[in-house]
Design a protein around this motif. Structure first.
Motif, mmCIF file in Angstrom:
data_model
loop_
_atom_site.group_PDB
_atom_site.id
_atom_site.type_symbol
_atom_site.label_atom_id
_atom_site.label_comp_id
_atom_site.label_asym_id
_atom_site.label_seq_id
_atom_site.Cartn_x
_atom_site.Cartn_y
_atom_site.Cartn_z
ATOM 1 N N SER A 1 -7.557 8.246 -12.855
ATOM 2 C CA SER A 1 -8.899 7.666 -12.724
ATOM 3 C C SER A 1 -8.854 6.188 -12.397
ATOM 4 C CB SER A 1 -9.671 7.852 -14.020
ATOM 5 O OG SER A 1 -9.076 7.083 -15.057
ATOM 6 N N GLY A 2 -7.700 5.585 -12.609
ATOM 7 C CA GLY A 2 -7.574 4.141 -12.406
ATOM 8 C C GLY A 2 -7.924 3.328 -13.632
ATOM 9 N N GLY A 3 -8.287 4.004 -14.710
ATOM 10 C CA GLY A 3 -8.750 3.284 -15.879
ATOM 11 C C GLY A 3 -7.671 2.722 -16.779
ATOM 12 N N THR A 4 -6.435 3.192 -16.608
ATOM 13 C CA THR A 4 -5.334 2.739 -17.456
ATOM 14 C C THR A 4 -4.175 2.273 -16.592
ATOM 15 O OG1 THR A 4 -5.959 4.348 -19.153
ATOM 16 C CG2 THR A 4 -3.770 3.357 -19.312
ATOM 17 N N THR A 5 -3.740 1.072 -16.855
ATOM 18 C CA THR A 5 -2.619 0.511 -16.112
ATOM 19 C C THR A 5 -1.569 -0.027 -17.080
ATOM 20 O OG1 THR A 5 -3.704 -1.645 -15.967
ATOM 21 C CG2 THR A 5 -4.031 -0.128 -14.119
ATOM 22 N N THR B 1 3.441 11.570 -9.986
ATOM 23 C CA THR B 1 3.714 12.708 -10.840
ATOM 24 C C THR B 1 2.413 13.252 -11.384
ATOM 25 O OG1 THR B 1 4.903 13.508 -12.783
ATOM 26 C CG2 THR B 1 4.033 11.269 -12.898
ATOM 27 N N THR B 2 2.397 14.570 -11.636
ATOM 28 C CA THR B 2 1.253 15.186 -12.314
ATOM 29 C C THR B 2 1.609 15.574 -13.738
ATOM 30 O OG1 THR B 2 1.907 17.369 -11.501
ATOM 31 C CG2 THR B 2 0.308 16.134 -10.176
ATOM 32 N N MET B 3 2.862 15.368 -14.133
ATOM 33 C CA MET B 3 3.341 15.877 -15.416
ATOM 34 C C MET B 3 3.082 14.939 -16.581
ATOM 35 S SD MET B 3 4.367 18.787 -14.594
ATOM 36 C CE MET B 3 5.203 19.275 -16.088
ATOM 37 N N TYR B 4 2.738 13.697 -16.295
ATOM 38 C CA TYR B 4 2.573 12.716 -17.358
ATOM 39 C C TYR B 4 1.335 11.877 -17.089
ATOM 40 C CZ TYR B 4 7.411 13.991 -18.204
ATOM 41 O OH TYR B 4 8.553 14.697 -18.438
ATOM 42 N N SER C 1 0.846 -1.188 0.000
ATOM 43 C CA SER C 1 0.000 0.000 0.000
ATOM 44 C C SER C 1 0.882 1.238 0.000
ATOM 45 C CB SER C 1 -0.912 0.030 1.229
ATOM 46 O OG SER C 1 -1.765 -1.084 1.266
ATOM 47 N N CYS C 2 0.364 2.302 -0.578
ATOM 48 C CA CYS C 2 1.068 3.580 -0.575
ATOM 49 C C CYS C 2 0.044 4.667 -0.286
ATOM 50 C CB CYS C 2 1.757 3.824 -1.904
ATOM 51 S SG CYS C 2 2.476 5.472 -2.086
ATOM 52 N N ALA C 3 0.155 5.263 0.879
ATOM 53 C CA ALA C 3 -0.763 6.326 1.282
ATOM 54 C C ALA C 3 -0.151 7.679 0.937
ATOM 55 C CB ALA C 3 -1.042 6.238 2.766
ATOM 56 N N SER C 4 -0.971 8.567 0.399
ATOM 57 C CA SER C 4 -0.477 9.859 -0.066
ATOM 58 C C SER C 4 -1.126 11.009 0.679
ATOM 59 C CB SER C 4 -0.772 10.001 -1.560
ATOM 60 O OG SER C 4 -0.510 11.311 -1.990
ATOM 61 N N SER C 5 -0.361 12.074 0.802
ATOM 62 C CA SER C 5 -0.868 13.268 1.481
ATOM 63 C C SER C 5 -1.385 14.312 0.500
ATOM 64 C CB SER C 5 0.245 13.894 2.326
ATOM 65 O OG SER C 5 1.272 14.405 1.473
ATOM 66 N N VAL C 6 -1.385 14.024 -0.792
ATOM 67 C CA VAL C 6 -1.764 15.037 -1.780
ATOM 68 C C VAL C 6 -3.230 15.412 -1.639
ATOM 69 C CG1 VAL C 6 -0.011 14.238 -3.383
ATOM 70 C CG2 VAL C 6 -2.351 13.355 -3.576
ATOM 71 N N ARG C 7 -3.543 16.639 -2.026
ATOM 72 C CA ARG C 7 -4.907 17.129 -1.864
ATOM 73 C C ARG C 7 -5.828 16.644 -2.972
ATOM 74 N NH1 ARG C 7 -4.998 23.421 -0.794
ATOM 75 N NH2 ARG C 7 -7.189 22.893 -0.509
ATOM 76 N N ILE C 8 -5.313 16.556 -4.183
ATOM 77 C CA ILE C 8 -6.137 16.122 -5.313
ATOM 78 C C ILE C 8 -5.484 14.876 -5.891
ATOM 79 C CG2 ILE C 8 -7.258 16.829 -7.444
ATOM 80 C CD1 ILE C 8 -6.773 19.724 -6.639
ATOM 81 N N PHE C 9 -5.683 13.774 -5.229
ATOM 82 C CA PHE C 9 -4.996 12.528 -5.562
ATOM 83 C C PHE C 9 -5.266 12.081 -6.977
ATOM 84 C CE2 PHE C 9 -2.605 8.924 -4.567
ATOM 85 C CZ PHE C 9 -3.296 7.751 -4.857
ATOM 86 N N ILE C 10 -6.465 12.336 -7.461
ATOM 87 C CA ILE C 10 -6.844 11.879 -8.789
ATOM 88 C C ILE C 10 -6.010 12.564 -9.875
ATOM 89 C CG2 ILE C 10 -8.667 13.586 -9.227
ATOM 90 C CD1 ILE C 10 -10.353 11.245 -10.349
ATOM 91 N N SER C 11 -5.342 13.637 -9.549
ATOM 92 C CA SER C 11 -4.509 14.343 -10.519
ATOM 93 C C SER C 11 -3.178 13.658 -10.776
ATOM 94 C CB SER C 11 -4.222 15.763 -10.029
ATOM 95 O OG SER C 11 -5.406 16.494 -9.892
ATOM 96 N N TYR C 12 -2.859 12.681 -9.952
ATOM 97 C CA TYR C 12 -1.528 12.077 -9.988
ATOM 98 C C TYR C 12 -1.508 10.728 -10.687
ATOM 99 C CZ TYR C 12 0.113 15.627 -6.749
ATOM 100 O OH TYR C 12 0.465 16.822 -6.181
ATOM 101 N N LEU C 13 -0.591 10.597 -11.612
ATOM 102 C CA LEU C 13 -0.200 9.278 -12.115
ATOM 103 C C LEU C 13 0.623 8.629 -11.015
ATOM 104 C CD1 LEU C 13 0.252 7.200 -14.489
ATOM 105 C CD2 LEU C 13 2.356 8.488 -14.958
#
Length: 124
Positions: A54-58, A99-102, A21-33
């Motif tokens: 979104s979890g739709g692509t792995t 990352t949010t850049m890719y 598991s990896c827990a994150s502190s980011v505010r808008i988690f869905i923005s992150y790859l």
């Protein structure tokens, strides 16, 4: 500041399973790859899997395809790596990255944020 905290590593016999598991502190988690990487002793860090916001692509490394599954729960700001049919060669420190850049990346250089890592040891 983005914090990523991995958990779930440990020792397991070959053929067994673990879930990281990896827990994150980011505010808008869905923005992150989100990605998982691993580094064995004496080797370069290598890509394991990634999942879109979104979890739709792995995507998976060929070495883990069919055995590992990456998933995320955006309500809990957490990403998971289910590892089945583990092999001794899966032994490594596993790192969570973000990352949010890719929208897709298997390069460690394209991930801006990293966890501290969790050790996975698979015995034969």
């Amino acid at each position: 500041q983005v914090q990523l905290v991995e958990s779930g590593g440990g020792w397991v016999q070959a053929g067994g399973s673990l879930r990281l598991s990896c827990a994150s502190s980011v505010r808008i988690f869905i923005s992150y790859l989100m990605g998982w990487f691993r580094q064995a002793v004496g080797k370069e860090r290598e890509f394991v899997a990634s999942i879109s916001g979104s979890g739709g692509t792995t995507y998976y490394a060929d070495s883990v395809k069919g055995r590992f599954t990456i998933s995320r729960d955006n309500a809990k700001n957490t990403v998971y790596l289910q590892m089945n049919s583990l092999k001794p060669e899966d032994t490594a420190v596993y790192y969570c990255a973000a990352t949010t850049m890719y929208s897709r990346s298997n390069s460690q250089y394209e991930y801006a944020y990293w966890g501290q890592g969790t050790q996975v040891t698979v015995s034969s």
